[in-house]
Design a protein around this motif. Structure first.
Motif, PDB file in Angstrom:
ATOM      1  N   ARG A 270       0.840  -1.200   0.000  1.00 37.34           N
ATOM      2  CA  ARG A 270       0.000   0.000   0.000  1.00 37.34           C
ATOM      3  C   ARG A 270       0.878   1.255   0.000  1.00 37.34           C
ATOM      4  NH1 ARG A 270      -5.898   0.127   1.803  1.00 37.34           N
ATOM      5  NH2 ARG A 270      -5.692  -2.084   1.482  1.00 37.34           N
ATOM      6  N   GLN A 271       1.941   1.173   0.771  1.00 33.92           N
ATOM      7  CA  GLN A 271       2.874   2.292   0.864  1.00 33.92           C
ATOM      8  C   GLN A 271       3.461   2.606  -0.517  1.00 33.92           C
ATOM      9  OE1 GLN A 271       6.555   1.369   2.963  1.00 33.92           O
ATOM     10  NE2 GLN A 271       6.355   3.235   4.146  1.00 33.92           N
TER      11      GLN A 271
ATOM     12  N   ILE B  90       0.821   4.128  -2.943  1.00 33.81           N
ATOM     13  CA  ILE B  90       0.525   5.542  -2.681  1.00 33.81           C
ATOM     14  C   ILE B  90       1.707   6.408  -3.071  1.00 33.81           C
ATOM     15  CG2 ILE B  90      -0.015   7.227  -0.884  1.00 33.81           C
ATOM     16  CD1 ILE B  90      -1.610   4.953   0.496  1.00 33.81           C
TER      17      ILE B  90
ATOM     18  N   MET C 247      -3.688  14.472   1.187  1.00 33.56           N
ATOM     19  CA  MET C 247      -4.425  13.359   1.782  1.00 33.56           C
ATOM     20  C   MET C 247      -3.599  12.083   1.724  1.00 33.56           C
ATOM     21  SD  MET C 247      -8.420  13.364   0.753  1.00 33.56           S
ATOM     22  CE  MET C 247      -8.310  11.774  -0.038  1.00 33.56           C
ATOM     23  N   LYS C 248      -2.970  11.874   0.563  1.00 35.54           N
ATOM     24  CA  LYS C 248      -2.173  10.658   0.385  1.00 35.54           C
ATOM     25  C   LYS C 248      -0.941  10.695   1.281  1.00 35.54           C
ATOM     26  CE  LYS C 248      -3.891   9.328  -4.078  1.00 35.54           C
ATOM     27  NZ  LYS C 248      -4.797   8.308  -3.526  1.00 35.54           N
TER      28      LYS C 248
ATOM     29  N   GLU D 293      -0.819  12.046   4.189  1.00 36.98           N
ATOM     30  CA  GLU D 293      -1.300  11.697   5.525  1.00 36.98           C
ATOM     31  C   GLU D 293      -1.483  10.190   5.658  1.00 36.98           C
ATOM     32  OE1 GLU D 293      -4.760  14.118   6.438  1.00 36.98           O
ATOM     33  OE2 GLU D 293      -3.511  15.883   6.074  1.00 36.98           O
ATOM     34  N   THR D 294      -2.016   9.574   4.586  1.00 36.43           N
ATOM     35  CA  THR D 294      -2.183   8.122   4.605  1.00 36.43           C
ATOM     36  C   THR D 294      -0.822   7.441   4.717  1.00 36.43           C
ATOM     37  OG1 THR D 294      -4.084   8.423   3.167  1.00 36.43           O
ATOM     38  CG2 THR D 294      -3.290   6.180   3.428  1.00 36.43           C
TER      39      THR D 294
ATOM     40  N   ASN E 285       1.803   8.618   6.191  1.00 33.06           N
ATOM     41  CA  ASN E 285       2.222   8.740   7.593  1.00 33.06           C
ATOM     42  C   ASN E 285       1.582   7.659   8.443  1.00 33.06           C
ATOM     43  OD1 ASN E 285       3.908  10.917   7.319  1.00 33.06           O
ATOM     44  ND2 ASN E 285       2.344  12.441   7.767  1.00 33.06           N
ATOM     45  N   LYS E 286       0.286   7.436   8.199  1.00 29.67           N
ATOM     46  CA  LYS E 286      -0.431   6.414   8.964  1.00 29.67           C
ATOM     47  C   LYS E 286       0.162   5.037   8.704  1.00 29.67           C
ATOM     48  CE  LYS E 286      -5.056   8.357   9.573  1.00 29.67           C
ATOM     49  NZ  LYS E 286      -6.467   8.102   9.202  1.00 29.67           N
ATOM     50  N   ILE E 287       0.520   4.773   7.449  1.00 23.70           N
ATOM     51  CA  ILE E 287       1.115   3.474   7.118  1.00 23.70           C
ATOM     52  C   ILE E 287       2.464   3.332   7.817  1.00 23.70           C
ATOM     53  CG2 ILE E 287       2.120   2.099   5.246  1.00 23.70           C
ATOM     54  CD1 ILE E 287      -0.132   3.177   3.447  1.00 23.70           C
TER      55      ILE E 287
ATOM     56  N   PHE F 258      -6.182   0.736   9.095  1.00 26.25           N
ATOM     57  CA  PHE F 258      -5.954   1.481  10.328  1.00 26.25           C
ATOM     58  C   PHE F 258      -7.023   1.197  11.382  1.00 26.25           C
ATOM     59  CE2 PHE F 258      -4.597   4.156   6.662  1.00 26.25           C
ATOM     60  CZ  PHE F 258      -3.279   3.732   6.678  1.00 26.25           C
TER      61      PHE F 258
END
Ligand code: ZN
Length: 153
Positions: free
Chosen positions: A30-31, A34, A78-79, A81-82, A84-86, A118
């Motif tokens: 996923r990382q 993105i 937005m991506k 931020e995603t 960062n979450k990953i 998440f």
């Protein structure tokens, strides 16, 4: 009649290492996805920006391009931020705390994590939480209604 081997039980407990590998692969895939998208978008924006230097656009067209650029920028943000979450999820995976339910500590099912990388609660706890929230809302509504009745006396 030839005796065939009995079917083995379908449920096989996956070793911890396998789950770890699977989750890690899922998150890094996923990382990468993105990151590719973000890089592609940045290239697009740059290419459009370069075009704009050569072309003379009508004021109307210019603002349309600006709006488009704003949307692209918001998408990139937005991506990011995603991403960062990953990264956080990968760090938690290394610590051994990723993929476990915050409420009951049970492992969250992999299909659920695939759909919601998440997620912090297992399906049962999430549903229980939603139901509790619904009850609270209904009680809050009843509470205010009964308050209305009390005031009439
Ligand atoms: Zn749970």
């Amino acid at each position: 009649m030839a005796a065939k081997a009995k079917k083995k039980a379908a449920v096989i407990e996956a070793p911890i290492g396998e789950r770890y590998e699977e989750l890690k692969r899922m998150l890094t895939e996923r990382q990468r996805e993105i990151m590719n998208e973000v890089q592609g978008k940045i290239r697009d924006v740059r290419a459009e920006g370069a075009d704009k230097d050569h072309e003379v656009l009508d004021p109307g067209e210019t603002s349309e391009v600006d709006i488009q650029e704003d949307i692209e920028f918001a998408l990139i943000q937005m991506k990011a931020e995603t991403l960062n979450k990953i990264n956080e999820a990968l760090a938690r995976l290394e610590e051994g705390t990723y993929g476990n339910c915050f409420e009951c500590g049970e492992e969250i099912a992999q299909p659920r994590l695939r759909a919601l990388p998440f997620a912090v609660r297992c399906k049962d706890c999430e549903e229980a939480r939603e139901m509790a929230q619904q009850r609270e809302r209904i009680q809050a509504r009843r509470g205010s209604a009964s308050l209305g009745f009390d005031m009439r006396g």
